[in-house]
Motif scaffolding. Structure first.
Motif, PDB file in Angstrom:
ATOM      1  N   PHE A  82       4.298   5.573  -3.413  1.00 12.36           N
ATOM      2  CA  PHE A  82       3.849   4.494  -2.534  1.00 12.36           C
ATOM      3  C   PHE A  82       4.066   3.139  -3.202  1.00 12.36           C
ATOM      4  CE2 PHE A  82       0.512   1.528  -1.351  1.00 12.36           C
ATOM      5  CZ  PHE A  82       0.608   1.527   0.029  1.00 12.36           C
ATOM      6  N   SER A  83       4.584   2.168  -2.439  1.00 13.77           N
ATOM      7  CA  SER A  83       4.885   0.870  -3.032  1.00 13.77           C
ATOM      8  C   SER A  83       4.817  -0.220  -1.972  1.00 13.77           C
ATOM      9  CB  SER A  83       6.277   0.870  -3.674  1.00 13.77           C
ATOM     10  OG  SER A  83       7.282   0.893  -2.676  1.00 13.77           O
ATOM     11  N   LEU A  84       5.115  -1.429  -2.423  1.00 16.82           N
ATOM     12  CA  LEU A  84       5.177  -2.575  -1.515  1.00 16.82           C
ATOM     13  C   LEU A  84       6.204  -2.344  -0.411  1.00 16.82           C
ATOM     14  CD1 LEU A  84       4.269  -5.567  -1.007  1.00 16.82           C
ATOM     15  CD2 LEU A  84       6.236  -6.235  -2.391  1.00 16.82           C
ATOM     16  N   THR A  86       6.871   0.447   0.985  1.00 15.20           N
ATOM     17  CA  THR A  86       6.237   1.321   1.970  1.00 15.20           C
ATOM     18  C   THR A  86       5.384   0.513   2.935  1.00 15.20           C
ATOM     19  OG1 THR A  86       6.105   3.005   0.222  1.00 15.20           O
ATOM     20  CG2 THR A  86       4.882   3.424   2.249  1.00 15.20           C
ATOM     21  N   ILE A  87       4.596  -0.418   2.381  1.00 16.40           N
ATOM     22  CA  ILE A  87       3.748  -1.265   3.223  1.00 16.40           C
ATOM     23  C   ILE A  87       4.607  -2.128   4.140  1.00 16.40           C
ATOM     24  CG2 ILE A  87       1.996  -3.071   3.200  1.00 16.40           C
ATOM     25  CD1 ILE A  87       1.055  -2.067   0.529  1.00 16.40           C
ATOM     26  N   VAL A 102      -0.190  -9.138   0.727  1.00 14.37           N
ATOM     27  CA  VAL A 102      -0.851  -8.257  -0.234  1.00 14.37           C
ATOM     28  C   VAL A 102      -1.599  -9.074  -1.283  1.00 14.37           C
ATOM     29  CG1 VAL A 102      -0.412  -6.656  -2.143  1.00 14.37           C
ATOM     30  CG2 VAL A 102       0.625  -6.246   0.084  1.00 14.37           C
ATOM     31  N   VAL A 130      -4.998   0.238  -4.679  1.00 15.88           N
ATOM     32  CA  VAL A 130      -3.807   0.575  -3.896  1.00 15.88           C
ATOM     33  C   VAL A 130      -2.860  -0.619  -3.816  1.00 15.88           C
ATOM     34  CG1 VAL A 130      -3.006   1.153  -1.575  1.00 15.88           C
ATOM     35  CG2 VAL A 130      -4.932   2.388  -2.557  1.00 15.88           C
ATOM     36  N   SER A 134       0.875  -0.865  -5.430  1.00 13.07           N
ATOM     37  CA  SER A 134       2.049  -1.116  -4.596  1.00 13.07           C
ATOM     38  C   SER A 134       2.949  -2.186  -5.207  1.00 13.07           C
ATOM     39  CB  SER A 134       1.613  -1.538  -3.188  1.00 13.07           C
ATOM     40  OG  SER A 134       1.050  -2.837  -3.194  1.00 13.07           O
ATOM     41  N   GLN A 137       4.706  -0.803  -8.524  1.00 12.16           N
ATOM     42  CA  GLN A 137       5.829   0.102  -8.297  1.00 12.16           C
ATOM     43  C   GLN A 137       7.153  -0.626  -8.140  1.00 12.16           C
ATOM     44  OE1 GLN A 137       4.641   2.985  -9.433  1.00 12.16           O
ATOM     45  NE2 GLN A 137       5.690   4.062  -7.793  1.00 12.16           N
TER      46      GLN A 137
END
Length: 697
Positions: A82-84, A86-87, A102, A130, A134, A137
């Motif tokens: 999961f990372s930035l 993904t967001i 973020v 989290v 993110s 990563q």
């Protein structure tokens, strides 16, 4: 007898103070049971403070470091978890917009946690963890620091320490003993490993007790005080190294001692070390975070009374106690340092603890003097000090110390789990209430045992024979969750760099390849010889930090530095903002090169206005031109020219985010971050009557 908490029976500020601000009577007083209400609140408060500093610091640097045309664009990262990215995909927003949201969201959450103790719940810290994960990563080189993974691991523990519901945020939980113990275990691993690796690395400066002869000069970003401490006599430098070894290797074992006064001695020693590091070096939020970890070994009777934040949410305290809250945040390191210096006297005179504690603390101090004399041959009269044991003897110590630490950990964790169950069973609460607390304790115990088991892989890296004896199930569990950094290995200042002078890379630009070179000035790292070293805590200028690491090697191992030169050849606005001075403000230079110097502190006896002296050593990389084929090939090979494939369209949020960024860019990053830190306490100012009592005046 403890009854069920109802709105009518909820303790007010006076009752909370009555129960949590007792005199320092220690564990020897018959009518006082040590509590950890204030300790827990201070830990959660300081973790929120570290997150606020980290996210605010990242926000002001993000475009230059990770923007589309940044030094290391975020879209080029290929994280497996999961990372930035993904967001960004989930929200269907541009990557830069997502990064801004973020960081700003995390700043808001952290500020709320600082301002309102009742909001310090598990969900809030889970959100912060989290969000930081993110960014981590996609951060790669500029986020690969030990304090970044330390913040991630600490946040995982904060989720366990914090209560589930706001109603219980200023009260104790049934599993506090267990969750706070995990934090204590992390503090032990951090400090013990940091001390051990200095000797296992075989660094001759640590073994020769001369490391501090070079440390103040060669650290990444020194403070002005570092220049003065560098001038101290060699015996004091060696004595400081000896004290560092004792505080980092031996004193962490005191965290698990049953008597509070002895634990306090171990904690105050660590705080003293952190304050000294903070005064002489700019290590962002690391020192604050370490203090947050180690104070969990205290109980409330040994925490400075002014540090309490419990009850500040009540209406009366909002108008009368706010400035005290701000003062407590600023004064905490100083108060803990004073308490550390006064502890031996207070114990000896009976002001703290029982007679047993007096004897125990006295024995620890005497043992410290004995170790200094027998293992390090410290002599105040002749002003000499040297290590009198060899590497084989030290490894023999590790063969016993690491297993002993694990045994202490198993026994101590087991004791706290059993104690938590007994406290519930011995209480006079209803059966249903007890059943609920038993479920909580069981869940937290299972998680704690799992985290403790995984951390054994990290601590046994100090002794391979012990690691080989760990069960295969523990190793499999560790490797399964390793990508999420729930447990990590640490070891600060493993080897002393910059012996003989600190290496420093200096960028220069010119219109011609053979003459007319002008230097680029970075904001914080050494450059011009007459510029005073800065104070930037808790900000971390990540480009300046990474330039220090780049100077220790070559550009082949730091390809991002070539992309930095490529961006400067184009006068990239976002990257230029990371620098202090651009010698080519109108048109970019045609050539850029980098030279490598050795920097040295000037001496007091030399006088003058310069802080540094330097001598030219070598060329770091040759002159580069914008359309040079080899430059393009180098960047292509390392993936810095990969295009941004993004179908997301600009949103209505972008104009507002740009306004925020333009306002932020006008402010000095350090002043901005301190402003953001102090803003959460504004609600606590007494209306229309702000008292200037920050430092007791």
């Amino acid at each position: 007898m403890v009854g069920k908490l109802t709105p009518s029976s909820k303790p007010g500020i006076s009752e909370v103070k009555k129960n949590t601000m007792k005199p320092n009577c220690g564990e020897g007083t018959a009518h006082f049971k040590p509590t950890t209400v204030r300790v827990k609140q201070w830990f959660l408060c300081l973790v929120a403070l570290c997150h606020l500093s980290a996210f605010a610091s990242l926000y002001v640097q993000w475009e230059g470091l990770y923007g589309v045309a940044g030094i290391m664009p975020a879209h080029q990262a290929k994280p497996r978890e999961f990372s930035l990215l993904t967001i960004s995909d989930y929200l269907n927003l541009p990557l830069q917009t997502t990064a801004d949201l973020v960081c700003l969201a995390a700043v808001v959450v952290s500020s709320i946690l600082l301002a309102f103790p009742s909001c310090r719940i598990s969900l809030a810290y889970l959100i912060l963890g989290v969000l930081y994960f993110s960014l981590y990563q996609v951060g790669r080189t500029f986020l690969w620091f030990q304090w970044d993974i330390l913040l991630l691991e600490t946040t995982v523990l904060s989720v366990l320490v914090a209560p589930l519901l706001p109603l219980r945020s200023t009260l104790t939980c049934c599993h506090d003993n267990i969750s706070l113990w995990l934090v204590r275990w992390l503090a032990f691993r951090l400090m013990f490993a940091s001390g051990v690796v200095k000797l296992t690395s075989g660094c001759p400066t640590w073994w020769g007790l001369t490391a501090l002869n070079w440390h103040y000069e060669s650290q990444c970003i020194p403070t002005p005080l570092a220049w003065y401490t560098h001038q101290l006599p060699e015996f004091l430098q060696k004595l400081s190294v000896v004290k560092t070894f004792i505080i980092e290797i031996l004193y962490p074992f005191l965290f698990f001692y049953p008597q509070g006064a002895v634990r306090a001695l171990g904690v105050y020693a660590q705080v003293f070390l952190m304050v000294m590091i903070m005064l002489t070096g700019n290590y962002n939020f690391f020192n604050i975070l370490t203090c947050a970890l180690v104070i969990t070994s205290l109980d409330d009777s040994f925490l400075p009374r002014a540090s309490t934040l419990v009850g500040y949410l009540s209406p009366t305290s909002v108008t009368s106690g706010g400035m005290s809250a701000i003062a407590a945040v600023v004064k905490l390191p100083v108060k803990l340092l004073i308490a550390a210096l006064k502890l031996p006297y207070n114990v000896a005179t009976g002001a703290v603890g029982s007679k047993v504690s007096t004897v125990s603390v006295s024995l620890v101090l005497l043992l410290t003097l004995y170790i200094m004399r027998t293992l390090f041959n410290v002599s105040i009269i002749s002003q000499t000090a040297e290590v009198v044991f060899d590497r084989s003897e030290f490894y023999f110590f590790l063969e016993h110390a690491v297993p002993m630490a694990i045994i202490i950990g198993v026994l101590s964790l087991s004791f706290n789990i059993i104690k938590s169950y007994l406290d519930v069973f011995m209480s006079s609460r209803s059966i249903g209430f007890k059943a609920g607390e038993v479920v909580q304790i069981t869940i937290v115990s299972l998680i704690s045992v799992s985290l403790f088991s995984m951390s054994l892989i990290n601590i046994t890296e100090l002794d391979q024979d012990t690691q080989n004896q760990l069960p295969l199930s523990v190793q499999n569990l560790y490797h399964k969750y390793r990508p999420y950094h729930v447990t990590n290995s640490y070891g600060l200042f493993r080897r002393m760099t910059g012996v003989g002078g600190r290496p420093e890379v200096v960028f220069e630009g010119s219109e011609r390849a053979d003459s007319g070179w002008k230097e680029y000035d970075f904001k914080y790292k050494p450059g011009k010889l007459n510029v005073r070293p800065p104070v930037v805590i808790p900000h971390q200028p990540r480009l300046d930090w990474q330039m220090w690491f780049a100077a220790l090697g070559s550009y082949d191992y730091n390809p991002w530095i070539i992309n930095l030169a490529y961006q400067l050849l184009q006068n990239n606005t976002h990257v230029i903002k990371l620098l202090h001075h651009n010698p080519f403000p109108d048109t970019p230079p045609k050539f850029i090169r980098a030279l490598k110097y050795r920097y040295h502190y000037t001496k007091i006896k030399e006088g003058g206005l310069e802080w540094w002296d330097r001598d030219s050593q070598e060329e770091y990389f040759p002159p580069l031109a914008l359309y040079q084929p080899t430059l393009k090939q180098f960047l292509d090979y390392h993936g810095y020219t990969a295009p941004l494939h993004e179908d997301h369209k600009d949103t209505y949020l972008d104009p507002y985010l740009q306004v925020v960024r333009r306002v932020v860019e006008k402010a000095d990053p350090v002043i901005l971050i301190w402003t953001v830190i102090l803003l959460p306490f504004l609600p606590h100012f007494k209306a229309l009557r702000v008292r200037f009592s920050l430092f007791g005046i």
